[in-house]
Design an enzyme around this catalytic site. Sequence first.
Site, mmCIF file in Angstrom:
data_model
loop_
_atom_site.group_PDB
_atom_site.id
_atom_site.type_symbol
_atom_site.label_atom_id
_atom_site.label_comp_id
_atom_site.label_asym_id
_atom_site.label_seq_id
_atom_site.Cartn_x
_atom_site.Cartn_y
_atom_site.Cartn_z
ATOM 1 N N HIS B 60 22.809 72.960 3.221
ATOM 2 C CA HIS B 60 22.931 73.344 4.631
ATOM 3 C C HIS B 60 21.654 74.017 5.110
ATOM 4 O O HIS B 60 21.477 75.218 4.979
ATOM 5 C CB HIS B 60 24.129 74.301 4.808
ATOM 6 N N HIS B 62 18.476 73.861 8.351
ATOM 7 C CA HIS B 62 18.026 73.343 9.650
ATOM 8 C C HIS B 62 16.517 73.145 9.550
ATOM 9 O O HIS B 62 15.777 74.125 9.468
ATOM 10 C CB HIS B 62 18.382 74.325 10.765
ATOM 11 N N ASP B 152 27.361 70.769 13.315
ATOM 12 C CA ASP B 152 26.969 72.151 13.016
ATOM 13 C C ASP B 152 26.071 72.761 14.073
ATOM 14 O O ASP B 152 25.208 72.114 14.651
ATOM 15 C CB ASP B 152 26.267 72.249 11.662
ATOM 16 N N ASP B 305 22.164 77.956 5.026
ATOM 17 C CA ASP B 305 22.173 77.888 6.491
ATOM 18 C C ASP B 305 20.806 78.321 7.026
ATOM 19 O O ASP B 305 20.717 78.998 8.053
ATOM 20 C CB ASP B 305 23.297 78.754 7.085
#
Lengths: 314, 425
Positions: B60, B62, B152, B305
């Site tokens: 996870h 970005h 997400d 994250d």
Amino acid sequence: MKLASPHLLGIEPLTASEIGLILDTAEGFAGIAAREIKKVPTLRGKTVVNFFIEPSTRTRSSFELAEKRLSADALNFSTSTSSLVKGETLLDTLRNLEAMSPDFIVIRHSEAGAPHFLARHGHTSIVNAGDGAHEHPTQALLDAFTIRRRKGRLAGLKVAIVGDILHSRVARSNLFLLRTMGADVVLCGPPTLLPRGLERLGARVSHRMDEAIEGADVVMMLRIQLERMQGGFFPTLREYASSYGLDASRLARAAADAIVMHPGPINRGVEIMGDVADGSASVILDQVKNGVAVRMAVLYLLAGGEREAAAPER
Amino acid sequence: MRLLLRNGRVVDPASGRDGRFDLLLEDGKVARIEERIAAPGVEAIDLAGLCVCPGFIDMHVHLREPGHEWKETIATGTRAAAAGGFTAVACMPNTDPPIDSRSVVEFVLAQARQHGVVAVHPIGCVSKGQKGSELAEMGDMAAAGARGFSDDGKPVASAGLMRRALEYARIFDLPVIDHCEEPTLVAGGVAHEGETATRLGLAGWPGVAEDVMVQRDILLADYTGGAVHVAHLSTGRAADLVRRGKASGVRVTCEVTPHHLALTDEAIASYDTNAKMNPPLREASDRDALLAAIADGTVDAIATDHAPHHADEKCVEFGRAPFGVVGLETAVPICLDRLLHAGVVGLPRIVDLLSVAPARILRLDRGTLRPGAAADVTVLDLDRTTVVDPARFASRSANTPFAGWTLRGAAVMTIVGGRIVHDAR
């Protein structure tokens, strides 16, 4: 004695002796309003920026008057005139303000923590004039000053604060101050407007107004905002008023010599009925009057003043 | 290309191996793993005192490309991954444009081939444009290489859409990854609803907003037979719901972030925007429940994250700052310091959380060092002490709540497909 911090960011970090110092110092300034010449030279040559990014009439005027009576130069910088509407960040605005070498920035902002942001990133003394739902320290100080003048003390008093606690910076600052000074605080409102964790901050919590104000020495009403009804926190203003509005029969449950307070502006017929607001128990206009002296004391002490020097002309 | 890793403690839970072994990597695969390998002429690296693990996978992150390259790019994000000990990352689709079609999946994979340092596995959107109304072309994206589906950054708010997504994703045997947040309960909240938020005057983001969605998703996964994966689970109650869901046979998995294991909402007490993330840091009882769920196996994976933001975007009023913290370069030290050295779990379980489980959930042929497996290796020094210094991050952003922390244990070498992509021994 002096204040430990060059900023007044909130009540929570203050000690009881610092709060006492501010209130005692304010006593020294309170007489100035009654004089022929309502001005002292205390802050002559100092510049104060009143940086109000959220509408305010009462608080801004009170600060401005306090600054003028201390002979400081006041510069008002508010939403409509500020470049924040043009997309400038708070940090850039701070840098621009500081380029003009102010001694104080008095800030009102819709975001909690905005004064802390200025204190962290700048080098000017910051006074919090209300940050979001966080704190409004000078309001709590003027409330305490008003209570102390009427009751002679703060410790041991029973204070009921009624209304929209969730969104109220006045409630938080008053809670911190009154608990630090040894008063008993009951926070009252519908459960939808009572945030979590209040008990752990030292308050008693109630959603029944009659119970909350039973025997109270001080009943402090908070302004209810129409947006809260639209936000679904309660069904109608009518129902709110009948459950949490202060009328004469409810007030009769408080102590016989109870005082009624409100930070203003009041909604007559909603959180407070007109006859109570105008009645003998009401000290609402004293609060406004005392606000100027308290703000003078805060600015004076933050400028490094000693208590003894504060009241040479008393 | 051959590489011999000698004398390390090999920790490979998938094969039950934990002991001193030599490992021969050849042509991008693990060729041999034996107590002693003689391979004359092969470059040999002595890893005595270090731990050799199947490559860590951050399921996870970005990477912000395309669209938000001032925060991070595939090049900088994968460099950060390598520096942090990760051999692969799964990147979330809330880019601009979002990864909601085959062409964007292909763009991400092309950029990764050209500029990537570690493997990149795109996660495709559940809904077109992440708008939460119509399913995106999941089949086309899966064919192009998407390894799961998620909106997400946002939840799949509509239960009807979530049901269809879980049903449809069964065709590809891929999970639907949900950011569990019931929007009407969050309603603008920026901090965990509790004593700290009340004291600071910040709008509350209640834990129950996560719990409601986690329970909804478990019920829908049960009903549809689909596989749901709960992203960045943050509450004790949600962990308990997952525990019960698993016990009743539902295909539910979950991940927890290092920051939710190491911090509580007290970290925002000075309005530090580098401690503002979504879901927010919770209270101590939640943190403790998450640690218990790590220990008892309820939590499948640890994922960062990793959410880079430019310093200017974070240097604003707390309520106006974007949610998110970077994590790729602090995750392994946090896990080793706070989980291993703190005695919460042993090293095989940490490898399970960071490698085996993410590979299993995303259906990646990774997560083991068996002969024939991909030569993706993470080498750990359990006693290396580091001080977190954001100025030295390989990531383009430095928004970490861990600046200045001293942590024991670090990834010191990262090998992807038999190639050393990071070496800090």
